[in-house]
Design an enzyme around this catalytic site. Structure first.
Site, PDB file in Angstrom:
ATOM      1  NE  ARG A  83      -2.635   0.983   3.479  1.00  9.22           N
ATOM      2  CZ  ARG A  83      -3.375   0.720   4.556  1.00  9.22           C
ATOM      3  NH1 ARG A  83      -4.604   0.290   4.419  1.00  9.22           N
ATOM      4  NH2 ARG A  83      -2.882   0.873   5.758  1.00  9.22           N
ATOM      5  CE  LYS A 186      -2.886   4.652   6.925  1.00  9.27           C
ATOM      6  NZ  LYS A 186      -4.344   4.535   7.111  1.00  9.27           N
ATOM      7  CD  GLU A 222     -12.055   5.770   3.699  1.00  4.76           C
ATOM      8  OE1 GLU A 222     -11.617   5.135   4.672  1.00  4.76           O
ATOM      9  OE2 GLU A 222     -11.353   6.083   2.727  1.00  4.76           O
TER      10      GLU A 222
HETATM   11  C1  LIG Z   1      -5.443   3.749   7.297  1.00  2.00           C
HETATM   12  C2  LIG Z   1      -6.841   4.050   6.878  1.00  2.00           C
HETATM   13  C3  LIG Z   1      -7.880   3.099   7.006  1.00  2.00           C
HETATM   14  C4  LIG Z   1      -7.691   1.769   7.706  1.00  2.00           C
HETATM   15  O1  LIG Z   1      -6.798   0.920   7.050  1.00  2.00           O
HETATM   16  P1  LIG Z   1      -6.195  -0.332   7.812  1.00  2.00           P
HETATM   17  O2  LIG Z   1      -5.210  -0.880   6.858  1.00  2.00           O
HETATM   18  O3  LIG Z   1      -7.323  -1.258   8.048  1.00  2.00           O
HETATM   19  O4  LIG Z   1      -5.607   0.172   9.075  1.00  2.00           O
HETATM   20  C5  LIG Z   1      -9.133   3.434   6.527  1.00  2.00           C
HETATM   21  N1  LIG Z   1      -9.385   4.643   5.972  1.00  2.00           N
HETATM   22  C6  LIG Z   1      -8.429   5.575   5.844  1.00  2.00           C
HETATM   23  C7  LIG Z   1      -8.766   6.877   5.226  1.00  2.00           C
HETATM   24  C8  LIG Z   1      -7.127   5.307   6.293  1.00  2.00           C
HETATM   25  O5  LIG Z   1      -6.188   6.239   6.160  1.00  2.00           O
END
Ligand SMILES: *Cc1c(COP(=O)(O)O)cnc(C)c1O
Length: 342
Positions: A83, A186, A222
């Site tokens: 990722r 991210k 989300e």
């Molecule tokens: C990090 C993150 C998540 C959760 O991801 P995980 O890999 O399950 O920790 C969900 N939404 C956003 C916007 C994120 O930055």
């Protein structure tokens, strides 16, 4: 190495603690150096770094878990590696080789072994990897140099008194990402964009807000830092599919668990905000809490309650117990999900 005697593990929250060593590696002249562990928890960078002006930075979050037998394990660090490579690619930063990323995580955990909380406390060692554009630069362009670093902090369990549902509100006036923007990467910019909406939601008494798809505002995307999923009235695990959602590793792990362990049908598809009554249970998922059960969602001045505002639904309970059990070594994990730190 023994377990740190000066920490009250039961009092830990999600806060910064300086630990012994962190990992740093620099990219210069077209390649990453070997990387090393350092004591200093401050970084000194050029005032003209792109990370400071143009948001050229991304990060990750994952945890190390201590099992009943005292073993320490990382949960799917290769997925975080994949990722962060995608995040880097999206904002023109050099990709870190998967082995380099996983090896750096292992080095950081080993070097701070005494901070890995004891089994049974629910506490874990949180790892924060990040990549930032550094070096002298003024115009809008990709940085001449980059820094990849990982630090770690012991953190408490998200729910101190056991898992409990919380209410969310739909962010009707804000988006966290644009339709073809950086929602799936991210990057800090998405978080900067979400701070005001999050603060407004908290002021109104909600845990956080849920964003709708930025193009039409008709479908659930989300939560600010966690993905959404629901269990339909006929027991299907449903989670939204959209190019502007950050692909949660917890979400994909829960999809696998729903299918293989709970034998539920799993669907990644549109979740219209007007169809909330299709779901008997709903949750938000991410590394920090594993699952936050959603009591209700406020939208158009109405609170839609799922299973209950006070009790956790049975399917979410099973999903949570299974994933939590896998992470702490109590439930057999799918092949390749755990990396032992030794
Ligand atoms: C990090 C993150 C998540 C959760 O991801 P995980 O890999 O399950 O920790 C969900 N939404 C956003 C916007 C994120 O930055």
């Amino acid at each position: 190495m023994s377990i740190n005697a000066n920490i009250d593990w039961s009092k830990l929250g999600f806060t910064y603690t300086k630990t012994d060593l962190r990992y740093v590696s620099k990219w210069k002249d077209g390649k990453w150096d070997d990387g090393k562990l350092v004591e200093d928890n401050n970084i000194t960078i050029s005032e003209a770094s792109t990370a400071l002006h143009y948001g050229q930075q991304c990060f990750e979050g994952l945890k190390a878990y201590r099992t009943r037998s005292g073993k320490i394990q990382l949960f799917r660090p290769d997925e975080n590696a994949k990722r962060i490579r995608k995040s880097c690619k999206r904002i023109l930063m050099p990709e870190i080789p998967i082995e380099k990323f996983v090896d750096a995580c292992v080095q950081v955990v080993k070097a701070n072994e005494s901070f890995v909380p004891p089994y049974g406390t629910g506490a874990t060692l949180y790892l924060r990897p990040y990549v930032i554009g550094i070096g002298d630069n003024l115009g809008v362009r990709s940085a001449p140099e980059f820094l990849f670093s990982i630090f770690c902090c012991p953190v408490g369990p998200y729910f101190k008194g056991g898992m409990a549902p919380v209410n969310f509100m739909i962010a009707e006036e804000f988006d966290r990402a644009a339709p073809h923007g950086t929602g799936a990467a991210k990057v800090g910019g998405n978080y900067a964009a979400s701070l005001l909406a999050h603060t407004n939601a908290v002021e109104k008494g909600f845990a956080d807000c849920i964003y709708l798809d930025p193009a039409t505002h008709t479908k659930i995307e989300e939560v600010g830092a966690a993905n959404f999923f629901g269990i339909t009235n006929d027991n299907v695990f449903v989670t939204p599919k959209s190019p502007s959602i950050l692909p949660s590793i917890t979400k994909y792990s829960l999809m696998h668990i729903a299918k293989e362990y709970l034998k539920l049908e799993v669907q990644e598809r549109d979740v219209p905000i007007n169809n909330l009554s299709d779901f008997k249970e709903a949750g938000a998922c991410g590394t920090a809490a594993v699952i936050t059960p959603i009591g209700g969602i406020a939208y158009n001045n109405e609170l839609h309650v799922f299973h209950s505002e006070t009790e956790v639904g049975p399917v979410i309970k099973k999903l949570y117990d299974t994933l939590y059990g896998i992470q702490f070594g109590e439930v057999e994990a799918p092949e390749g999900w755990l990396v032992e730190v030794k």
